[in-house]
Design a protein around this motif. Structure first.
Motif, PDB file in Angstrom:
ATOM      1  N   PRO A 178       0.830  -1.214   0.000  1.00 30.04           N
ATOM      2  CA  PRO A 178       0.000   0.000   0.000  1.00 30.04           C
ATOM      3  C   PRO A 178       0.858   1.255   0.000  1.00 30.04           C
ATOM      4  N   SER A 179       0.329   2.306  -0.601  1.00 32.59           N
ATOM      5  CA  SER A 179       1.080   3.563  -0.685  1.00 32.59           C
ATOM      6  C   SER A 179       1.268   4.214   0.684  1.00 32.59           C
ATOM      7  N   TRP A 180       0.430   3.841   1.661  1.00 34.50           N
ATOM      8  CA  TRP A 180       0.513   4.455   2.986  1.00 34.50           C
ATOM      9  C   TRP A 180       1.411   3.675   3.947  1.00 34.50           C
ATOM     10  N   THR A 181       2.167   2.689   3.435  1.00 37.46           N
ATOM     11  CA  THR A 181       3.082   1.937   4.287  1.00 37.46           C
ATOM     12  C   THR A 181       4.024   2.900   5.004  1.00 37.46           C
ATOM     13  N   PRO A 182       4.128   2.815   6.339  1.00 33.94           N
ATOM     14  CA  PRO A 182       4.984   3.753   7.083  1.00 33.94           C
ATOM     15  C   PRO A 182       6.448   3.655   6.665  1.00 33.94           C
ATOM     16  N   PRO A 183       7.243   4.698   6.901  1.00 35.78           N
ATOM     17  CA  PRO A 183       8.666   4.671   6.584  1.00 35.78           C
ATOM     18  C   PRO A 183       9.368   3.557   7.358  1.00 35.78           C
ATOM     19  N   GLY A 184      10.431   3.041   6.772  1.00 38.40           N
ATOM     20  CA  GLY A 184      11.129   1.907   7.365  1.00 38.40           C
ATOM     21  C   GLY A 184      11.610   2.125   8.782  1.00 38.40           C
ATOM     22  N   VAL A 185      12.099   3.319   9.102  1.00 41.10           N
ATOM     23  CA  VAL A 185      12.659   3.585  10.422  1.00 41.10           C
ATOM     24  C   VAL A 185      11.600   3.467  11.508  1.00 41.10           C
ATOM     25  N   PHE A 186      10.328   3.568  11.137  1.00 39.55           N
ATOM     26  CA  PHE A 186       9.243   3.529  12.114  1.00 39.55           C
ATOM     27  C   PHE A 186       9.110   2.151  12.765  1.00 39.55           C
ATOM     28  N   PHE A 187       9.446   1.089  12.027  1.00 49.23           N
ATOM     29  CA  PHE A 187       9.191  -0.273  12.499  1.00 49.23           C
ATOM     30  C   PHE A 187      10.132  -0.723  13.619  1.00 49.23           C
ATOM     31  N   PRO A 188      11.452  -0.570  13.480  1.00 51.70           N
ATOM     32  CA  PRO A 188      12.310  -0.949  14.608  1.00 51.70           C
ATOM     33  C   PRO A 188      12.050  -0.104  15.845  1.00 51.70           C
ATOM     34  N   ILE A 189      11.676   1.161  15.649  1.00 49.46           N
ATOM     35  CA  ILE A 189      11.348   2.005  16.806  1.00 49.46           C
ATOM     36  C   ILE A 189      10.152   1.421  17.553  1.00 49.46           C
ATOM     37  N   MET A 190       9.130   1.019  16.812  1.00 53.35           N
ATOM     38  CA  MET A 190       7.932   0.478  17.439  1.00 53.35           C
ATOM     39  C   MET A 190       8.197  -0.849  18.132  1.00 53.35           C
ATOM     40  N   TRP A 191       8.835  -1.796  17.424  1.00 55.14           N
ATOM     41  CA  TRP A 191       8.981  -3.146  17.970  1.00 55.14           C
ATOM     42  C   TRP A 191      10.045  -3.219  19.062  1.00 55.14           C
ATOM     43  N   LEU A 192      11.159  -2.539  18.874  1.00 53.05           N
ATOM     44  CA  LEU A 192      12.263  -2.662  19.833  1.00 53.05           C
ATOM     45  C   LEU A 192      12.160  -1.694  20.996  1.00 53.05           C
ATOM     46  N   LEU A 193      11.662  -0.495  20.746  1.00 52.66           N
ATOM     47  CA  LEU A 193      11.703   0.538  21.777  1.00 52.66           C
ATOM     48  C   LEU A 193      10.347   0.862  22.399  1.00 52.66           C
ATOM     49  N   ILE A 194       9.259   0.359  21.833  1.00 48.57           N
ATOM     50  CA  ILE A 194       7.945   0.660  22.396  1.00 48.57           C
ATOM     51  C   ILE A 194       7.176  -0.622  22.739  1.00 48.57           C
ATOM     52  N   ILE A 195       6.884  -1.451  21.746  1.00 50.50           N
ATOM     53  CA  ILE A 195       6.087  -2.657  21.995  1.00 50.50           C
ATOM     54  C   ILE A 195       6.813  -3.607  22.949  1.00 50.50           C
ATOM     55  N   GLY A 196       8.090  -3.896  22.673  1.00 55.42           N
ATOM     56  CA  GLY A 196       8.845  -4.802  23.543  1.00 55.42           C
ATOM     57  C   GLY A 196       8.917  -4.327  24.986  1.00 55.42           C
ATOM     58  N   PRO A 197       9.349  -3.090  25.233  1.00 53.77           N
ATOM     59  CA  PRO A 197       9.384  -2.595  26.613  1.00 53.77           C
ATOM     60  C   PRO A 197       8.014  -2.573  27.290  1.00 53.77           C
ATOM     61  N   ILE A 198       6.942  -2.289  26.550  1.00 54.58           N
ATOM     62  CA  ILE A 198       5.610  -2.307  27.162  1.00 54.58           C
ATOM     63  C   ILE A 198       5.263  -3.715  27.621  1.00 54.58           C
ATOM     64  N   ARG A 199       5.540  -4.703  26.777  1.00 54.96           N
ATOM     65  CA  ARG A 199       5.281  -6.087  27.175  1.00 54.96           C
ATOM     66  C   ARG A 199       6.099  -6.460  28.407  1.00 54.96           C
ATOM     67  N   ALA A 200       7.349  -6.017  28.439  1.00 56.18           N
ATOM     68  CA  ALA A 200       8.223  -6.340  29.570  1.00 56.18           C
ATOM     69  C   ALA A 200       7.753  -5.654  30.852  1.00 56.18           C
ATOM     70  N   TYR A 201       7.458  -4.383  30.764  1.00 57.61           N
ATOM     71  CA  TYR A 201       7.064  -3.617  31.947  1.00 57.61           C
ATOM     72  C   TYR A 201       5.750  -4.121  32.529  1.00 57.61           C
ATOM     73  N   THR A 202       4.758  -4.350  31.668  1.00 60.15           N
ATOM     74  CA  THR A 202       3.468  -4.829  32.168  1.00 60.15           C
ATOM     75  C   THR A 202       3.594  -6.226  32.765  1.00 60.15           C
ATOM     76  N   SER A 203       4.459  -7.055  32.194  1.00 53.28           N
ATOM     77  CA  SER A 203       4.666  -8.398  32.743  1.00 53.28           C
ATOM     78  C   SER A 203       5.322  -8.320  34.117  1.00 53.28           C
ATOM     79  N   ALA A 204       6.227  -7.362  34.295  1.00 53.18           N
ATOM     80  CA  ALA A 204       6.852  -7.169  35.608  1.00 53.18           C
ATOM     81  C   ALA A 204       5.822  -6.718  36.634  1.00 53.18           C
ATOM     82  N   LEU A 205       4.898  -5.854  36.222  1.00 53.68           N
ATOM     83  CA  LEU A 205       3.838  -5.420  37.129  1.00 53.68           C
ATOM     84  C   LEU A 205       2.960  -6.594  37.557  1.00 53.68           C
ATOM     85  N   VAL A 206       2.674  -7.481  36.611  1.00 50.80           N
ATOM     86  CA  VAL A 206       1.872  -8.659  36.939  1.00 50.80           C
ATOM     87  C   VAL A 206       2.634  -9.565  37.902  1.00 50.80           C
TER      88      VAL A 206
END
Length: 324
Positions: A178-206
């Protein structure tokens, strides 16, 4: 180097044992190191396919702008694409029961291995006479950050990410995106620096509430990761465009289930984990749009299930390593 950053992360954990939020910083340190060694490039290729040169045409004038053809058909440079083309030409619509059986076996294997590992950690903590409440939560978070990034280690399927060093189009340039595919740099930022840490932090809270690794809430996250790993095989390795649509919707459903289970233990953890569904919904829209943009050679869409002859489903653990 990775060792230096690992030591730094461990030092941070030991210096701030009672600061659960420190896991975000520690995860970021590890993620940045992975990115500097090329893993971020793999993350880009795994989640941000682009058009191949053959799928664009130049308009000549007006600055030589390139546009996508009105009715694009996907190129077929890879082995899996060739199998798919042959299945389409032969009119095969048969359900690939063998592939479904392997997906189920892989899921059961991954869940069983994680269950065993978590039970072993709990048993080790008990045998050492350690009070679970005294375990540094950042250390717990780092364990789940590793799970979030490398859960596929426990999955026997071939879910290897695209390798741009091989003699084949980089990433998914064998398909129209699709023409609206986000820029490449957006993906490692999301998976490595946002999604991963959120999963880790919430799991620690549990963990702070349950005092265990093996429990319903944590295993619901592992189920979510397992569904995601199988989807990666379907979409990234086998390139089953139709089945990938159902698979990515399963990923969204599984994170909703995990967020609900986390909410039952710690409402804030559940809400924060549930926020990751927004990103996964965006990914789902991208996958669905990609399926629409890539009809088979006869102009029809791939069925929303694995088709016989469309691709080969392999157990990578029991297959000698060889170049594809």
């Amino acid at each position: 180097p990775e060792s230096a950053v690992t030591v730094g992360a461990i030092t941070l954990v030991m210096m701030r044992p009672n600061a659960p939020h420190a896991v975000i910083v520690a995860c970021a340190l590890i993620a940045v190191t992975l990115g500097s060694n090329g893993n971020s490039r793999c993350a880009v290729e795994a989640f941000q396919p682009r058009l191949s040169p053959a799928s664009t045409v130049s308009t000549g004038g007006a600055g030589g702008r390139s546009v996508r053809p009105a009715a694009p058909s996907r190129p077929t440079p890879s082995k899996s694409s060739s199998l798919r083309s042959a299945a389409s030409d032969g009119g095969s619509e048969d359900l690939d029961v063998g592939a479904l059986s392997k997906y189920a076996a892989a899921a059961a294997t991954q869940l069983a291995l994680f269950s065993g590992a978590f039970r072993a950690i709990d048993a080790g903590i008990a045998a050492a006479g350690i009070d679970p409440s005294s375990v540094p939560l950042p250390a717990v978070g780092l364990v789940f950050y590793a799970c979030a990034l490398k859960s596929r280690v426990f999955n026997p399927l071939n879910n290897q990410r695209p390798n741009i060093s091989e003699d084949r189009p980089a990433g998914f340039r064998d398909r129209v995106m699709p023409s609206w595919t986000p820029p490449g740099v957006f993906f490692p930022i999301m998976w490595l620096l946002i999604i991963g840490p959120i999963r880790a932090y919430t799991s620690a809270l549990v963990f702070a509430e349950t005092g265990t690794f093996f429990d319903v809430a944590h295993m619901s996250l592992i189920l979510h990761l397992t569904v995601g790993d199988i989807w990666n095989t379907i979409n990234n390795t086998e390139r089953r465009y139709g089945a990938s649509v159902v698979g990515v919707l399963g990923v969204v459903a599984s994170v909703a289930f995990a967020a609900y289970q986390y909410y039952q233990v710690d409402p804030f953890a559940g809400k924060l984990l549930g926020a990751t569904a927004l990103w996964l919904c965006t990914a789902s829209a991208l996958i669905i749009n990609t399926w629409i943009l890539n009809p088979r050679p006869d102009g029809t869409r791939d069925p929303l299930y694995p088709v016989v002859g469309e691709a080969t489903t392999d157990f990578a653990w029991f297959k000698p390593s060889s170049s594809e």
